[in-house]
Design a protein around this motif. Structure first.
Motif, PDB file in Angstrom:
ATOM      1  N   MET A 106       0.822  -1.214   0.000  1.00 56.55           N
ATOM      2  CA  MET A 106       0.000   0.000   0.000  1.00 56.55           C
ATOM      3  C   MET A 106       0.858   1.267   0.000  1.00 56.55           C
ATOM      4  O   MET A 106       1.983   1.272   0.506  1.00 56.55           O
ATOM      5  CB  MET A 106      -0.921   0.004   1.224  1.00 56.55           C
ATOM      6  N   ASP A 107       0.270   2.292  -0.588  1.00 55.35           N
ATOM      7  CA  ASP A 107       0.920   3.597  -0.560  1.00 55.35           C
ATOM      8  C   ASP A 107       0.942   4.134   0.869  1.00 55.35           C
ATOM      9  O   ASP A 107       0.213   3.655   1.750  1.00 55.35           O
ATOM     10  CB  ASP A 107       0.165   4.596  -1.449  1.00 55.35           C
ATOM     11  N   GLY A 108       1.776   5.143   1.091  1.00 54.93           N
ATOM     12  CA  GLY A 108       1.856   5.773   2.405  1.00 54.93           C
ATOM     13  C   GLY A 108       2.026   7.278   2.262  1.00 54.93           C
ATOM     14  O   GLY A 108       1.957   7.835   1.173  1.00 54.93           O
ATOM     15  N   PHE A 109       2.270   7.920   3.389  1.00 55.81           N
ATOM     16  CA  PHE A 109       2.396   9.371   3.407  1.00 55.81           C
ATOM     17  C   PHE A 109       3.739   9.784   4.013  1.00 55.81           C
ATOM     18  O   PHE A 109       4.183   9.196   4.998  1.00 55.81           O
ATOM     19  CB  PHE A 109       1.265  10.017   4.218  1.00 55.81           C
ATOM     20  N   LEU A 110       4.354  10.777   3.390  1.00 59.67           N
ATOM     21  CA  LEU A 110       5.559  11.403   3.942  1.00 59.67           C
ATOM     22  C   LEU A 110       5.168  12.754   4.541  1.00 59.67           C
ATOM     23  O   LEU A 110       4.427  13.525   3.935  1.00 59.67           O
ATOM     24  CB  LEU A 110       6.613  11.598   2.849  1.00 59.67           C
ATOM     25  N   TYR A 142       1.003  16.146   4.442  1.00 65.81           N
ATOM     26  CA  TYR A 142       1.316  14.729   4.209  1.00 65.81           C
ATOM     27  C   TYR A 142       1.138  14.430   2.719  1.00 65.81           C
ATOM     28  O   TYR A 142       0.041  14.574   2.165  1.00 65.81           O
ATOM     29  CB  TYR A 142       0.416  13.834   5.045  1.00 65.81           C
ATOM     30  N   ILE A 143       2.241  13.999   2.082  1.00 66.41           N
ATOM     31  CA  ILE A 143       2.261  13.733   0.641  1.00 66.41           C
ATOM     32  C   ILE A 143       2.144  12.229   0.402  1.00 66.41           C
ATOM     33  O   ILE A 143       2.886  11.429   0.997  1.00 66.41           O
ATOM     34  CB  ILE A 143       3.561  14.268  -0.001  1.00 66.41           C
ATOM     35  N   ARG A 144       1.246  11.830  -0.476  1.00 63.21           N
ATOM     36  CA  ARG A 144       1.061  10.407  -0.795  1.00 63.21           C
ATOM     37  C   ARG A 144       2.161   9.941  -1.744  1.00 63.21           C
ATOM     38  O   ARG A 144       2.385  10.551  -2.799  1.00 63.21           O
ATOM     39  CB  ARG A 144      -0.302  10.203  -1.434  1.00 63.21           C
ATOM     40  N   VAL A 145       2.862   8.872  -1.375  1.00 65.08           N
ATOM     41  CA  VAL A 145       3.936   8.323  -2.204  1.00 65.08           C
ATOM     42  C   VAL A 145       3.808   6.801  -2.246  1.00 65.08           C
ATOM     43  O   VAL A 145       3.100   6.187  -1.437  1.00 65.08           O
ATOM     44  CB  VAL A 145       5.329   8.701  -1.648  1.00 65.08           C
TER      45      VAL A 145
END
Length: 830
Positions: free
Chosen positions: A347-351, A415-418
């Motif tokens: 799954m994608d996450g957030f930075l 929070y950026i989705r990466v």
């Protein structure tokens, strides 16, 4: 009978006086421009009548402050169509509208109320609002606060209605002398959340970030004299913004001709407007500076960087500091992607990015902080989210643009989705770093510390002692005469400087890679480097093919190593290994003054306060060189490219390769080798080789005039009317029109006297004869107004002489140079 006629005339005069003394215009009354009529608000705060802007003969109907010394207009009617004479009349028409008529009784402007009534009157309030009212029940039919000019007063409401499209916005003047509508508009915009904007020609130019109930979260600093902002969103779709003041002081916001919103209050002690806040303080505040998915940081040497998980869309343009193409995602997201490998994708996450100005095109939801992340994660279109206690849950599904990094505690966490692989990168890097550190520590402990350091330490010491001795011999051989450096250069003097290893300097500059090159001079190239302790430095490397670089190098070693002043560039050390000759300086992130002053994109950052700080700083540095340092130094090459700017735009004088040391009993000297930049050289130095403190004063005067006018001295060389900036300034002075010399970017009435004083000082510095020019200490006193009455300047040098008229003049100049053994080593600024 005669006595009755006299009383009748007296009564009429009294009635007319009463008209202009009250705050109301009734249906039977008018304001006539030719009679100098006006009305004043009940408390005497504002006045309304006809006026002409500074340097203009056009007439306008306007409202201005009544009880202060500075003439300050806050509202103008019919800005696009001024009166050309004093025939204007303000009155109420038969249908009850407020109108401005010209001499031919033509209507130039009207309040244009459709449901107006004949029985109406116009009243000027102490708030600065002009209202048109129905006299019977007092209903307000029209008010000037609904169509403001460039100024927002405390009780004014800047508003927008998303349903009807009605807006109350500020519009800038074209110039201080032209109130017509300029390029900039300021107001608020309500979509999902309400934000304030400045638009330039209809495009976003500045954005405040969303309103959180107390403030706009994208503005790092707020005006100190305001108690609070208020923003109300009504059910009918109308949003309006107000601002109240802490105390009963005169204050307002103004949208300047340069597109900046300034908060001002009246300083009764100084009797002038004090600017306490600006909407835009750096290039990062300009909308979308770093393009899509880019982030701006004004505290960084390279202000633009890609958001985490993104890379430049065009690497070549990005390396040239052209960021308009923005960034693109480095790794595709798992969400929404079809998995054909047969394996379940991670799954994608957030930075997390701290203290950020959130991007534009925000979408709001009522989710709480814990649910905001999950809501975004479950929506494949959601690419970022943020949560603020006052604003709530903010998400983004479109391009992330106009993002900025704050450094003063403002902003929110973004929070950026990466992709999942981007999240693992940080863990892998930590593992690699840990393993490398362990292996490196063992290697250094066993081999380097026990063997290499013991041998290299003694070998390097003998090698440096030998090279230093050879360098000092070379220096004495190069400078045998007292005219150059005399006994100032000896082994002890050079060894006082810290010595840098060539290998470390090569590593700090990536082996002097072209991408780290800052510039090129007569001595050779200058590189930017970073030492192992993250200290940034500038390295001046002597070129092997340079004819004059060795002399400059040795000169700077002697001169600048003995100088310590906040307005002089600091020499950190040197390198004299093998045939290498290098000087190491503190790094100046903003480069040189000419890179700002003559660049239309960066010139906006140099408002008058910053320019005056630069002028004063250069003057103090010059005073230190001439009077306060242990050695009296004549710089001989003072110009904009030799004034470096630190991160706060403070000036530092650099490039002492042409400087000369004076003994205590010397006032001037002669040379057979004239060096410097034409246009900045004094006439006695350029023509006869004589230089003194007054030579530097002349260069300072040229520099001062360039800073005030924003124009290069050399830009007039092909002008038929003026051969130089000095000639142009002198013509304007003689015509009593020196105001025309001021750069439009800093042309503000509140600073005009200070700017004109600086021009006056500049003209005193560039007078033809050295004895007429002031000293550096006198210049500082003049700039600080410690000397009130300045002498009248005499005609500057190089105002009417022909510098280079084709063949005959050129041959004559060459003949003179040949006879006197004088050479000019540089024509254009480096």
């Amino acid at each position: 009978m005669g006595r009755l006629n006299f009383l009748s005339v007296l009564c009429c005069l009294c009635l007319n006086l009463c008209v202009v003394a009250v705050d109301t215009i009734r249906s039977s009354q008018s304001i006539k421009d030719k009679d100098n009529d006006y009305i004043i608000s009940n408390g005497g705060v504002f006045k309304m009548g006809f006026f002409s802007p500074v340097n203009s003969t056009n007439r306008y109907l306007g409202i201005w402050y009544n009880n202060i010394s500075a003439f300050t207009v806050v509202w103008v009617a019919k800005r696009q169509k001024p009166l050309k004479d004093s025939s204007g009349v303000l009155t109420t028409s038969e249908d009850g509208n407020l109108v401005v008529l010209n001499g031919q009784k033509e209507i130039l402007w009207s309040s244009n109320v459709n449901n107006s009534v004949a029985n109406s009157s116009a009243q000027l309030l102490d708030s600065g609002n002009l209202v048109l009212k129905e006299n019977t029940i007092g209903t307000i039919l029209w008010e000037s606060f609904k169509i403001p000019s460039h100024t927002s007063l405390p009780e004014m409401e800047i508003s927008t209605n998303e349903r009807t499209g009605e807006k109350v916005q500020l519009t800038s003047w074209k110039s201080p002398s032209d109130p017509s509508i300029g390029s900039f508009t300021a107001g608020i915009y309500r979509q999902s959340l309400t934000q304030s904007f400045i638009w330039k020609d209809g495009r976003p130019y500045f954005r405040s970030g969303p309103w959180n109930g107390q403030m706009f979260i994208g503005i790092p600093v707020y005006p100190v004299f305001h108690d609070r902002f208020g923003l109300v969103d009504n059910q009918d779709g109308t949003s309006y913004l107000t601002a109240s003041t802490v105390k009963d002081s005169l204050s307002h916001y103004v949208l300047t001709t340069q597109g900046n919103t300034e908060a001002r209050y009246w300083d009764s002690v100084k009797e002038d407007w004090e600017v306490v806040w600006k909407a835009m303080v750096s290039v990062c505040d300009v909308y979308g500076t770093c393009g899509a998915f880019g982030s701006c940081n004004s505290m960084s040497s390279l202000i633009c960087s890609c958001l985490e998980g993104f890379e430049p869309n065009n690497t070549e343009e990005w390396n040239r500091q052209n960021w308009t193409s923005g960034c693109v995602r480095r790794t595709p997201l798992q969400c929404g992607r079809v998995n054909t490998s047969g394996e379940a994708g991670k799954m994608d996450g957030f930075l997390k990015l701290k203290m950020m100005k959130v991007p534009d095109f925000v979408e709001w939801s009522a989710a709480q902080e814990d649910d905001c992340r999950q809501q975004c994660l479950q929506n494949c279109s959601c690419i970022a989210y943020a949560f603020d206690s006052g604003t709530g849950c903010m998400t983004w599904t479109r391009t992330l643009i106009d993002t900025q990094k704050f450094s003063n505690g403002r902003g929110v966490d973004l929070y950026i989705r990466v992709a999942h692989s981007e999240l693992d990168t940080n863990g892998d890097v930590r593992k690699i770093v840990t393993i490398t550190v362990i292996i490196g520590t063992i290697f250094i402990s066993i081999f380097t510390y026990l063997l290499w350091r013991w041998i290299a330490k003694h070998k390097a010491r003998r090698k440096k002692e030998k090279e230093m001795l050879m360098f000092n011999r070379e220096a004495h051989k190069k400078f045998p005469s007292e005219d150059m450096l005399g006994d100032n250069l000896n082994p002890g003097k050079v060894q006082e400087l810290p010595l840098f290893d060539f290998v470390k300097l090569a590593s700090a500059t990536n082996n002097f890679h072209e991408s780290n090159k800052l510039g090129q001079g007569g001595f050779g190239p200058v590189y930017r480097g970073k030492l192992s302790d993250v200290q940034e430095i500038a390295i001046k490397r002597l070129s092997k093919t340079s004819g004059q670089g060795l002399e400059e190098f040795m000169n700077e070693v002697v001169v600048i190593s003995k100088l310590q002043h906040r307005n002089l560039v600091r020499l950190l050390g040197c390198c004299v290994e093998r045939e290498e000759r290098m000087l190491i300086y503190e790094y100046m992130p903003n480069k040189s003054l000419d890179a700002f002053l003559f660049d239309s994109r960066k010139e906006i950052l140099l408002d008058w306060r910053k320019r005056f700080n630069i002028i004063e700083g250069i003057g103090r540095g010059l005073l230190y060189l001439h009077r306060d340092s242990r050695l009296r130094i004549i710089h001989r090459d003072l110009k904009t490219s030799n004034i470096l700017l630190d991160k706060d735009l403070n000036p530092k004088i650099s490039d002492f390769g042409m400087a000369r040391i004076f003994r205590s009993n010397e006032d001037q000297a002669n040379t057979n080798r004239v060096v410097g930049t034409y246009g900045y050289m004094s006439p006695e130095y350029a023509m006869e080789g004589r230089f003194s403190e007054k030579s530097d004063v002349f260069s300072f005067g040229v520099l001062l005039l360039e800073i005030v006018s924003g124009r290069k001295n050399s830009s007039f060389y092909h002008d038929e009317e003026s051969m130089s900036l000095l000639g142009h300034a002198w013509k304007l002075w003689k015509a009593d029109n020196i105001v025309a010399l001021i750069d439009p970017m800093i042309s503000e009435p509140c600073y005009e006297n200070e700017i004109l004083r600086c021009i006056h000082v500049g003209l005193l510095c560039v007078q033809e004869f050295a004895k007429d020019r002031p000293t550096a200490s006198t210049i500082i006193s003049m700039l600080k107004s410690e000397i009130v009455d300045l002498p009248h300047p005499k005609k500057p040098a190089f105002t009417e002489r022909q510098i280079g008229l084709d063949t005959e003049s050129s041959k004559l100049s060459q003949r003179k140079c040949s006879v006197n053994n004088v050479t000019i080593t540089m024509i254009q600024g480096r």
